[in-house]
Design an enzyme around this catalytic site. Structure first.
Site, PDB file in Angstrom:
ATOM      1  N   HIS A 128       6.884   3.497   4.782  1.00 22.50           N
ATOM      2  CA  HIS A 128       5.920   2.943   3.824  1.00 22.50           C
ATOM      3  C   HIS A 128       5.989   1.414   3.827  1.00 22.50           C
ATOM      4  O   HIS A 128       7.076   0.835   3.932  1.00 22.50           O
ATOM      5  CB  HIS A 128       6.202   3.471   2.414  1.00 22.50           C
ATOM      6  CG  HIS A 128       5.612   4.826   2.160  1.00 22.50           C
ATOM      7  ND1 HIS A 128       4.456   5.012   1.469  1.00 22.50           N
ATOM      8  CD2 HIS A 128       6.024   6.060   2.558  1.00 22.50           C
ATOM      9  CE1 HIS A 128       4.182   6.310   1.421  1.00 22.50           C
ATOM     10  NE2 HIS A 128       5.118   6.957   2.077  1.00 22.50           N
ATOM     11  N   SER A 160      -3.385   3.198   3.041  1.00 20.10           N
ATOM     12  CA  SER A 160      -2.609   2.238   2.253  1.00 20.10           C
ATOM     13  C   SER A 160      -3.458   1.038   1.854  1.00 20.10           C
ATOM     14  O   SER A 160      -3.324   0.509   0.738  1.00 20.10           O
ATOM     15  CB  SER A 160      -1.378   1.771   3.048  1.00 20.10           C
ATOM     16  OG  SER A 160      -0.436   2.809   3.170  1.00 20.10           O
ATOM     17  N   GLU A 195      -5.578   2.084  -1.071  1.00 17.63           N
ATOM     18  CA  GLU A 195      -4.780   2.306  -2.276  1.00 17.63           C
ATOM     19  C   GLU A 195      -4.336   0.979  -2.892  1.00 17.63           C
ATOM     20  O   GLU A 195      -4.454   0.780  -4.109  1.00 17.63           O
ATOM     21  CB  GLU A 195      -3.566   3.172  -1.924  1.00 17.63           C
ATOM     22  CG  GLU A 195      -3.936   4.618  -1.617  1.00 17.63           C
ATOM     23  CD  GLU A 195      -2.895   5.356  -0.781  1.00 17.63           C
ATOM     24  OE1 GLU A 195      -3.109   6.556  -0.521  1.00 17.63           O
ATOM     25  OE2 GLU A 195      -1.887   4.730  -0.384  1.00 17.63           O
ATOM     26  N   GLN A 196      -3.859   0.062  -2.072  1.00 19.23           N
ATOM     27  CA  GLN A 196      -3.384  -1.206  -2.623  1.00 19.23           C
ATOM     28  C   GLN A 196      -4.537  -2.056  -3.153  1.00 19.23           C
ATOM     29  O   GLN A 196      -4.413  -2.691  -4.201  1.00 19.23           O
ATOM     30  CB  GLN A 196      -2.585  -1.972  -1.561  1.00 19.23           C
ATOM     31  CG  GLN A 196      -1.270  -1.279  -1.191  1.00 19.23           C
ATOM     32  CD  GLN A 196      -0.236  -2.246  -0.641  1.00 19.23           C
ATOM     33  OE1 GLN A 196      -0.293  -3.463  -0.877  1.00 19.23           O
ATOM     34  NE2 GLN A 196       0.749  -1.704   0.094  1.00 19.23           N
ATOM     35  N   PHE A 227      10.111  -0.243  -2.059  1.00 18.10           N
ATOM     36  CA  PHE A 227       9.666   0.276  -3.344  1.00 18.10           C
ATOM     37  C   PHE A 227       8.368   1.057  -3.113  1.00 18.10           C
ATOM     38  O   PHE A 227       7.410   0.541  -2.531  1.00 18.10           O
ATOM     39  CB  PHE A 227       9.419  -0.872  -4.323  1.00 18.10           C
ATOM     40  CG  PHE A 227       8.855  -0.431  -5.638  1.00 18.10           C
ATOM     41  CD1 PHE A 227       9.672   0.161  -6.591  1.00 18.10           C
ATOM     42  CD2 PHE A 227       7.508  -0.599  -5.920  1.00 18.10           C
ATOM     43  CE1 PHE A 227       9.154   0.571  -7.818  1.00 18.10           C
ATOM     44  CE2 PHE A 227       6.982  -0.198  -7.142  1.00 18.10           C
ATOM     45  CZ  PHE A 227       7.803   0.388  -8.093  1.00 18.10           C
ATOM     46  N   ALA A 250       2.896   5.510  -6.445  1.00 22.38           N
ATOM     47  CA  ALA A 250       1.510   5.951  -6.251  1.00 22.38           C
ATOM     48  C   ALA A 250       0.606   4.996  -7.018  1.00 22.38           C
ATOM     49  O   ALA A 250       0.363   5.168  -8.215  1.00 22.38           O
ATOM     50  CB  ALA A 250       1.335   7.383  -6.742  1.00 22.38           C
ATOM     51  N   VAL A 251       0.134   3.968  -6.337  1.00 24.59           N
ATOM     52  CA  VAL A 251      -0.558   2.879  -7.025  1.00 24.59           C
ATOM     53  C   VAL A 251      -1.853   3.341  -7.684  1.00 24.59           C
ATOM     54  O   VAL A 251      -2.328   2.715  -8.633  1.00 24.59           O
ATOM     55  CB  VAL A 251      -0.835   1.707  -6.059  1.00 24.59           C
ATOM     56  CG1 VAL A 251       0.453   1.069  -5.610  1.00 24.59           C
ATOM     57  CG2 VAL A 251      -1.670   2.161  -4.870  1.00 24.59           C
TER      58      VAL A 251
END
Length: 471
Positions: A371, A388, A391-392, A423, A426-427
């Site tokens: 990740h 990703s 999501e971010q 770290f 699940a954003v």
């Protein structure tokens, strides 16, 4: 076995609204099974007499002999019971579906005319009222074809519904392959119609009932009196009617037999139930063919590529990135016992998570280290996976101030140095402030606690990704 054919999921927690006509809260349909003259009997070329669903307690087949008492009980159904039920339903002007055994219909022309004059649907109940569990597929197919031919000859039209009853594992597939049925009823799996895929054909299934069925007057631990029958029908109706009032309309099927419910000591219970149904608003009493055609129009089959039916290469290509850069999870999951229950986001997530949970700690650590950092260098360089990146950016991590970016980079470095993996959160369940708060809280955890939490977050991220791909 790596592919499980039974569907244990069905409609899940959120079944569709049937949208019954006129906003009905429940669809009720009555079936009269017409089997008299189609039962096992040496006169019909069978090896023994009938032993099923009669007043004779502990009845057994008589090989090579006629069973006069059994025959006369079935004859009662044709001679008296049928007409009593016919009068009752005509009085209440309620439509009926008849499951007609073709050979029985051929021996009862006046009853067939009465069914037709009443506007009842006559569906097929097979060629003979016998057990098909030991028939070959070819023999059962031949009897099905002959049942359709004879049914059409006797009634003037081919049947549009099918119910064998004493069926084999091949029955539903054979009926679907035949191609001419609006519905098949050899299922007890739901309170609503549903579709199955057989080869290249979609077949509608209208589940039937063995509990709201007068057959329980002739089975152990069944109904001993009409009051018990009435109470069970009423309670079944009331439960489904209440669900309909709460926005989840259902279908209630009720099965009757001329030689059982057609007896005077039982028909009054049925009359009381018809009174109860007639007294309620928003009830659609319909033939099964009417329900089938409504469902075909309102809820046609939905097609999508099902994980349990994919080839390995397609499966891994489609789901290999659900766990970040860890296609081995999809590869192992493909070898599990997948079935219709895994053709949803929750179902497939469970299969993938099983692989992840059973992997070694080193393998799971590899998933964690695959990740990216939150708002880290890979994000700045545009080198995140598409998932990703989305999501971010959805959490606003692609639009940080210089101070925010510096804070995240500092936290990333401290966290990784302490725990040995990035770290992970699940954003999509958070916004920028709550992500930062979780970061600052979790950085102080011990490694074992944080390893377990990171694994939970990985599974949550996978679930959210699957919900983008599957129902």
């Amino acid at each position: 076995m790596t592919r499980y054919p039974r569907d244990m999921r069905g409609y899940g927690a959120n079944p569709p609204d049937p949208k019954w006509p006129d906003g009905a809260r429940i669809a009720v349909q009555f079936v009269i099974n017409y089997e008299e003259g189609g039962e096992n009997c040496v006169l019909h070329g069978d090896a023994a007499s009938e032993a099923f669903l009669s007043e004779i307690v502990g009845a057994a087949p008589w090989p090579g002999q006629r069973h006069w008492n059994m025959e006369s009980i079935y004859e009662y159904g044709a001679r008296a019971g049928f007409w009593r039920l016919h009068r009752l339903f005509r009085e209440y002007a309620m439509p009926v579906t008849v499951y007609g055994v073709a050979s029985a219909l051929a021996r009862s022309p006046e009853q067939v005319r009465a069914m037709q004059d009443a506007g009842w649907e006559i569906a097929s109940h097979g060629l003979k009222w016998i057990d098909y569990k030991d028939h070959t597929r070819e023999a059962e197919r031949a009897d099905m074809a002959e049942a359709i031919r004879l049914h059409a000859e006797v009634t003037g039209a081919r049947p549009r519904g099918w119910y064998t009853g004493r069926c084999s594992e091949h029955t539903v597939a054979l009926a679907a392959e035949e191609g001419g049925f609006d519905y098949v009823a050899d299922s007890y799996a739901d309170d609503l119609p549903y579709w199955v895929r057989v080869g290249d054909r979609d077949q509608l299934i209208l589940p039937y009932t063995l509990d709201c069925n007068d057959m329980r007057f002739a089975t152990p631990q069944g109904f001993n009196s009409g009051d018990q029958f009435f109470a069970y029908l009423r309670d079944s109706f009331d439960a489904l009617y209440a669900e309909g009032l709460n926005g989840a309309p259902r279908m209630l099927s009720i099965g009757l037999h001329c030689r059982l419910a057609g007896r005077p000591g039982r028909v009054m219970a049925l009359r009381r139930f018809l009174d109860d149904v007639a007294s309620k608003p928003d009830v659609w009493v319909a033939r099964r063919i009417d329900i089938a055609r409504h469902w075909q129009k309102t809820h046609p089959p939905v097609h999508f590529e099902r994980p349990s039916q994919m080839g390995r290469e397609t499966f891994v290509a489609r789901f290999g990135g659900v766990f970040e850069h860890s296609s081995w999870i999809a590869e192992r999951a493909y070898d599990l016992e997948l079935g219709p229950a895994h053709d949803s986001a929750i179902g497939l997530h469970n299969a993938l998570s099983r692989v992840f949970r059973s992997a070694s700690e080193a393998e799971r650590l590899g998933v964690l280290t695959a990740h990216p950092d939150l708002a880290g260098k890979l994000a700045a360089a545009g080198r995140l996976t598409a998932e990703s990146t989305a999501e971010q950016s959805g959490a606003g991590l692609d639009a940080l101030t210089d101070a925010e970016r510096e804070t995240f980079q500092r936290l990333n470095a401290s966290y990784a140095e302490k725990h040995g993996f990035p770290f992970i959160i699940a954003v999509r369940d958070h916004d920028k402030p709550s992500i930062r708060a979780a970061f600052e809280r979790r950085i102080g955890s011990d490694r074992a606690t944080e390893f377990a939490e990171a694994c939970r977050q990985v599974e949550r991220i996978a679930e959210l990704r699957l919900k983008d791909l599957l129902p």
